[in-house]
Structures are given as structure tokens and as C-alpha cells.
Design a protein around this motif. Structure first.
Motif, PDB file in Angstrom:
ATOM      1  N   VAL A  58       0.851  -1.201   0.000  1.00 30.51           N
ATOM      2  CA  VAL A  58       0.000   0.000   0.000  1.00 30.51           C
ATOM      3  C   VAL A  58       0.886   1.250   0.000  1.00 30.51           C
ATOM      4  O   VAL A  58       0.649   2.195  -0.755  1.00 30.51           O
ATOM      5  N   GLU A  59       1.921   1.227   0.817  1.00 31.89           N
ATOM      6  CA  GLU A  59       2.826   2.382   0.902  1.00 31.89           C
ATOM      7  C   GLU A  59       3.423   2.705  -0.466  1.00 31.89           C
ATOM      8  O   GLU A  59       3.581   3.863  -0.833  1.00 31.89           O
ATOM      9  N   ASN A  60       3.735   1.665  -1.234  1.00 28.54           N
ATOM     10  CA  ASN A  60       4.357   1.863  -2.553  1.00 28.54           C
ATOM     11  C   ASN A  60       3.354   2.011  -3.690  1.00 28.54           C
ATOM     12  O   ASN A  60       3.745   2.025  -4.871  1.00 28.54           O
ATOM     13  N   GLY A  61       2.079   2.069  -3.365  1.00 31.14           N
ATOM     14  CA  GLY A  61       1.061   2.333  -4.382  1.00 31.14           C
ATOM     15  C   GLY A  61       0.730   1.156  -5.276  1.00 31.14           C
ATOM     16  O   GLY A  61       0.046   1.306  -6.287  1.00 31.14           O
ATOM     17  N   ILE A  62       1.190  -0.037  -4.920  1.00 25.25           N
ATOM     18  CA  ILE A  62       0.835  -1.236  -5.700  1.00 25.25           C
ATOM     19  C   ILE A  62      -0.617  -1.586  -5.403  1.00 25.25           C
ATOM     20  O   ILE A  62      -1.360  -2.006  -6.275  1.00 25.25           O
ATOM     21  N   ALA A  63      -1.004  -1.432  -4.138  1.00 24.63           N
ATOM     22  CA  ALA A  63      -2.411  -1.580  -3.754  1.00 24.63           C
ATOM     23  C   ALA A  63      -2.949  -0.200  -3.399  1.00 24.63           C
ATOM     24  O   ALA A  63      -2.241   0.616  -2.810  1.00 24.63           O
ATOM     25  N   ASP A  64      -4.213   0.057  -3.764  1.00 19.31           N
ATOM     26  CA  ASP A  64      -4.849   1.328  -3.397  1.00 19.31           C
ATOM     27  C   ASP A  64      -5.274   1.293  -1.935  1.00 19.31           C
ATOM     28  O   ASP A  64      -5.126   2.268  -1.205  1.00 19.31           O
ATOM     29  N   LEU A  65      -5.847   0.135  -1.561  1.00 21.28           N
ATOM     30  CA  LEU A  65      -6.362  -0.038  -0.203  1.00 21.28           C
ATOM     31  C   LEU A  65      -5.780  -1.317   0.390  1.00 21.28           C
ATOM     32  O   LEU A  65      -5.344  -2.204  -0.350  1.00 21.28           O
ATOM     33  N   GLY A  66      -5.800  -1.408   1.715  1.00 17.27           N
ATOM     34  CA  GLY A  66      -5.321  -2.623   2.364  1.00 17.27           C
ATOM     35  C   GLY A  66      -6.107  -2.888   3.634  1.00 17.27           C
ATOM     36  O   GLY A  66      -6.657  -1.960   4.249  1.00 17.27           O
ATOM     37  N   VAL A  67      -6.179  -4.160   4.000  1.00 16.70           N
ATOM     38  CA  VAL A  67      -6.794  -4.548   5.272  1.00 16.70           C
ATOM     39  C   VAL A  67      -5.699  -5.193   6.104  1.00 16.70           C
ATOM     40  O   VAL A  67      -5.085  -6.180   5.695  1.00 16.70           O
ATOM     41  N   VAL A  68      -5.450  -4.600   7.261  1.00 13.94           N
ATOM     42  CA  VAL A  68      -4.303  -5.025   8.066  1.00 13.94           C
ATOM     43  C   VAL A  68      -4.632  -4.891   9.555  1.00 13.94           C
ATOM     44  O   VAL A  68      -5.470  -4.061   9.930  1.00 13.94           O
ATOM     45  N   GLY A  69      -3.990  -5.709  10.377  1.00  9.52           N
ATOM     46  CA  GLY A  69      -4.212  -5.608  11.822  1.00  9.52           C
ATOM     47  C   GLY A  69      -3.626  -4.317  12.387  1.00  9.52           C
ATOM     48  O   GLY A  69      -2.555  -3.878  11.954  1.00  9.52           O
ATOM     49  N   GLY A  70      -4.317  -3.733  13.358  1.00 10.36           N
ATOM     50  CA  GLY A  70      -3.832  -2.507  13.995  1.00 10.36           C
ATOM     51  C   GLY A  70      -2.461  -2.709  14.633  1.00 10.36           C
ATOM     52  O   GLY A  70      -1.662  -1.767  14.727  1.00 10.36           O
ATOM     53  N   ASP A  71      -2.168  -3.932  15.046  1.00  9.76           N
ATOM     54  CA  ASP A  71      -0.869  -4.249  15.658  1.00  9.76           C
ATOM     55  C   ASP A  71       0.279  -3.947  14.696  1.00  9.76           C
ATOM     56  O   ASP A  71       1.319  -3.417  15.088  1.00  9.76           O
ATOM     57  N   ILE A  72       0.058  -4.245  13.426  1.00  4.99           N
ATOM     58  CA  ILE A  72       1.109  -4.032  12.414  1.00  4.99           C
ATOM     59  C   ILE A  72       1.361  -2.528  12.237  1.00  4.99           C
ATOM     60  O   ILE A  72       2.514  -2.094  12.082  1.00  4.99           O
ATOM     61  N   LEU A  73       0.287  -1.734  12.284  1.00  2.01           N
ATOM     62  CA  LEU A  73       0.449  -0.278  12.102  1.00  2.01           C
ATOM     63  C   LEU A  73       1.202   0.332  13.278  1.00  2.01           C
ATOM     64  O   LEU A  73       2.054   1.200  13.097  1.00  2.01           O
ATOM     65  N   ILE A  74       0.887  -0.155  14.486  1.00  2.58           N
ATOM     66  CA  ILE A  74       1.560   0.388  15.672  1.00  2.58           C
ATOM     67  C   ILE A  74       3.040  -0.023  15.656  1.00  2.58           C
ATOM     68  O   ILE A  74       3.925   0.774  15.950  1.00  2.58           O
ATOM     69  N   GLU A  75       3.293  -1.261  15.278  1.00  4.51           N
ATOM     70  CA  GLU A  75       4.667  -1.782  15.311  1.00  4.51           C
ATOM     71  C   GLU A  75       5.549  -1.150  14.229  1.00  4.51           C
ATOM     72  O   GLU A  75       6.681  -0.764  14.490  1.00  4.51           O
ATOM     73  N   HIS A  76       5.021  -1.051  12.998  1.00  8.36           N
ATOM     74  CA  HIS A  76       5.878  -0.659  11.870  1.00  8.36           C
ATOM     75  C   HIS A  76       5.698   0.787  11.400  1.00  8.36           C
ATOM     76  O   HIS A  76       6.490   1.273  10.609  1.00  8.36           O
ATOM     77  N   LYS A  77       4.632   1.428  11.842  1.00  6.15           N
ATOM     78  CA  LYS A  77       4.365   2.828  11.486  1.00  6.15           C
ATOM     79  C   LYS A  77       4.576   3.118   9.988  1.00  6.15           C
ATOM     80  O   LYS A  77       5.379   3.999   9.618  1.00  6.15           O
ATOM     81  N   PRO A  78       3.893   2.404   9.104  1.00  7.46           N
ATOM     82  CA  PRO A  78       4.061   2.651   7.670  1.00  7.46           C
ATOM     83  C   PRO A  78       3.474   4.007   7.282  1.00  7.46           C
ATOM     84  O   PRO A  78       2.579   4.522   7.977  1.00  7.46           O
ATOM     85  N   ASP A  79       3.965   4.546   6.172  1.00 13.82           N
ATOM     86  CA  ASP A  79       3.496   5.850   5.710  1.00 13.82           C
ATOM     87  C   ASP A  79       2.264   5.663   4.819  1.00 13.82           C
ATOM     88  O   ASP A  79       2.345   5.716   3.593  1.00 13.82           O
ATOM     89  N   VAL A  80       1.129   5.394   5.448  1.00 10.51           N
ATOM     90  CA  VAL A  80      -0.133   5.180   4.725  1.00 10.51           C
ATOM     91  C   VAL A  80      -1.228   5.954   5.447  1.00 10.51           C
ATOM     92  O   VAL A  80      -1.038   6.392   6.577  1.00 10.51           O
ATOM     93  N   TYR A  81      -2.384   6.121   4.772  1.00 13.64           N
ATOM     94  CA  TYR A  81      -3.555   6.674   5.468  1.00 13.64           C
ATOM     95  C   TYR A  81      -4.196   5.550   6.260  1.00 13.64           C
ATOM     96  O   TYR A  81      -4.562   4.522   5.686  1.00 13.64           O
ATOM     97  N   ASP A  82      -4.313   5.759   7.556  1.00  8.34           N
ATOM     98  CA  ASP A  82      -4.996   4.793   8.401  1.00  8.34           C
ATOM     99  C   ASP A  82      -6.443   5.288   8.453  1.00  8.34           C
ATOM    100  O   ASP A  82      -6.763   6.238   9.165  1.00  8.34           O
ATOM    101  N   LEU A  83      -7.327   4.699   7.637  1.00  9.36           N
ATOM    102  CA  LEU A  83      -8.658   5.276   7.437  1.00  9.36           C
ATOM    103  C   LEU A  83      -9.595   5.091   8.631  1.00  9.36           C
ATOM    104  O   LEU A  83     -10.076   6.046   9.190  1.00  9.36           O
ATOM    105  N   PHE A  84      -9.860   3.831   8.992  1.00 10.68           N
ATOM    106  CA  PHE A  84     -10.716   3.587  10.161  1.00 10.68           C
ATOM    107  C   PHE A  84     -10.656   2.116  10.579  1.00 10.68           C
ATOM    108  O   PHE A  84     -10.254   1.255   9.800  1.00 10.68           O
TER     109      PHE A  84
END
Ligand code: PRP
Length: 206
Positions: A58-84
Motif C-alpha cells: 500500500v505504501e508503494n502504491g501497488i495496492a490502493d487499499l489494504g486490510v491489516v491488523g492494527g498491531d502491524i500499524l503500531i509496530e511498523h508505522k508505515p506511511d499510509v492513510y490509516d482510514l478507520f
């Protein structure tokens, strides 16, 4: 071109499909996908990857949207829009040990896949620990003597229970989340906003 959605393989997969179906999306091609990693439905191009890789795509624009666990966002802090948050994949982060474990007097050894989360947790407590990075089945570490405790996600608690471990502390609660590539969201706005709204409808109805 259809919107491209990256889905997390494994635990979240089934729950996502049930959710997707409840929103009246076409799930038929996803139900019997076998070992295929890319699936086309009438509306979307899907692909399946490990959670942390979903954020990379998602960060590299290969996917427009992604479904991912909140744990991954907290751990890795990717540069993406965290929508909801999405209404499934509810987990918590826990510190767990063997039942009746007596902590050693020396520096604790903590095994985890989530080394950043573990580090932040102990830093906040003002405690210095040795963190041992593992890639999975972290419950083995205290049992085999590699670590005093683990920091890991707990969903039903079955894995801890069946391996003789107990929760010493719980400190983060999260669910699956919908994420988007930052620039695609602007460029493909007209195409993506109705899709995002449809996902949101399910969240609001929960
Ligand atoms: C996760 C986590 C625990 C388990 C907890 O592992 O690491 O092992 O799920 O779930 P439970 O509370 O419902 O038993 P996962 O199955 O995602 O695989 P992993 O060991 O490869 O991380």
C-alpha cells in the motif's frame, strides 16, 4: 482499472470475507481461491500477503487499499492513510509468562515479534529488558527457556492456554483497519471514495 485491495493472509482473511459479504460485495471468486494469491472479482483486484507486506504494497502504491491488523500499524508505522477500524480482528497485546512463574532477579528476557511495541512498553515502565526477536510461535520461548516472558497478540486466549501460559498484563487493544495509499487516494478519489464509504457503512452499522 479496478481498485486494487491487499488483504492480510491467515487469521483476518476469513473474517474479512464474512464482513465483505455482509456489505453485499461480490465474494464468490474469493471463497474458493485455493493457493492463489491474486483474485479478480467483478469490482476489485485482490491480492493476499502477510500483514507487514500489505503495508509495504500500500505504501508503494501497488495496492490502493489494504486490510491489516492494527498491531502491524503500531509496530511498523508505515506511511499510509490509516482510514478507520473495521469491525473484526479484535485482539489485544499481552505480556505472558508460564503459570506461577517466578521472575528472575536479573534483567528480564522478553521474546516477541513486536520488538518496537515491547520496547515502548518497558520503556514506559522505566525497565530495561533484553528483547529477543522471533518470527512466530513465540509461545515456545518461555516454555523452552529462551525467554522469561512474551509480548504477543491474544485473540481468543486459546494459544496461551493450550501452552500453559498466562497473561501478566494487557496493554493495547486493536482491530483490523482499512488503510490507503496517500497519493492514490487523491488521484483516484472519485473511484475510491464510494468504495471506502461502503466499507464505512458496515462499521457504522455495527
Ligand atoms: C497469533 C499470536 C498467537 C495467537 C493468538 O499467531 O501470535 O500465537 O495468534 O491467538 P489466540 O489467542 O486466538 O489463540 P498467528 O496464528 O497469527 O500465527 P503466528 O504464530 O505465525 O504469529
Amino acid at each position: 482499472m479496478k481498485p486494487v485491495i491487499a488483504l492480510t493472509k491467515g487469521r483476518l482473511e476469513k473474517q474479512f470475507l464474512a464482513y465483505f459479504e455482509s456489505l453485499d460485495f461480490d465474494v464468490e471468486p474469493l471463497l474458493d481461491k485455493g493457493r492463489k494469491l491474486r483474485i479478480e472479482t467483478s469490482e476489485f483486484s485482490f491480492f493476499f500477503a502477510k500483514g507487514v507486506d500489505v503495508t509495504t504494497y500500500v505504501e508503494n502504491g501497488i495496492a490502493d487499499l489494504g486490510v491489516v491488523g492494527g498491531d502491524i500499524l503500531i509496530e511498523h508505522k508505515p506511511d499510509v492513510y490509516d482510514l478507520f477500524p473495521l469491525p473484526f480482528g479484535h485482539c489485544r497485546m499481552a505480556l505472558a509468562t508460564k503459570a506461577n512463574y517466578e521472575w528472575p532477579n536479573q534483567k528480564k528476557r522478553i521474546a516477541s515479534t513486536f520488538t518496537n511495541i515491547t520496547n515502548a512498553y518497558f520503556k514506559e515502565k522505566g525497565e530495561s529488558v533484553d528483547i529477543i526477536k522471533l518470527e512466530g510461535s513465540v509461545e515456545l520461548a518461555p516454555i523452552l527457556g529462551l525467554a522469561d516472558a512474551i509480548v504477543d497478540i491474544v485473540e481468543t486466549g486459546t494459544t496461551l492456554k493450550e501452552n500453559g501460559l498466562v497473561i501478566a498484563d494487557e496493554f493495547l487493544h486493536f482491530s483490523a483497519r482499512l488503510i490507503a495509499n496517500r497519493s492514490t487516494l487523491k488521484v483516484k478519489r472519485q473511484q475510491l471514495v464510494p468504495v471506502i464509504e461502503r466499507f464505512k457503512k458496515g462499521v457504522n452499522e455495527e
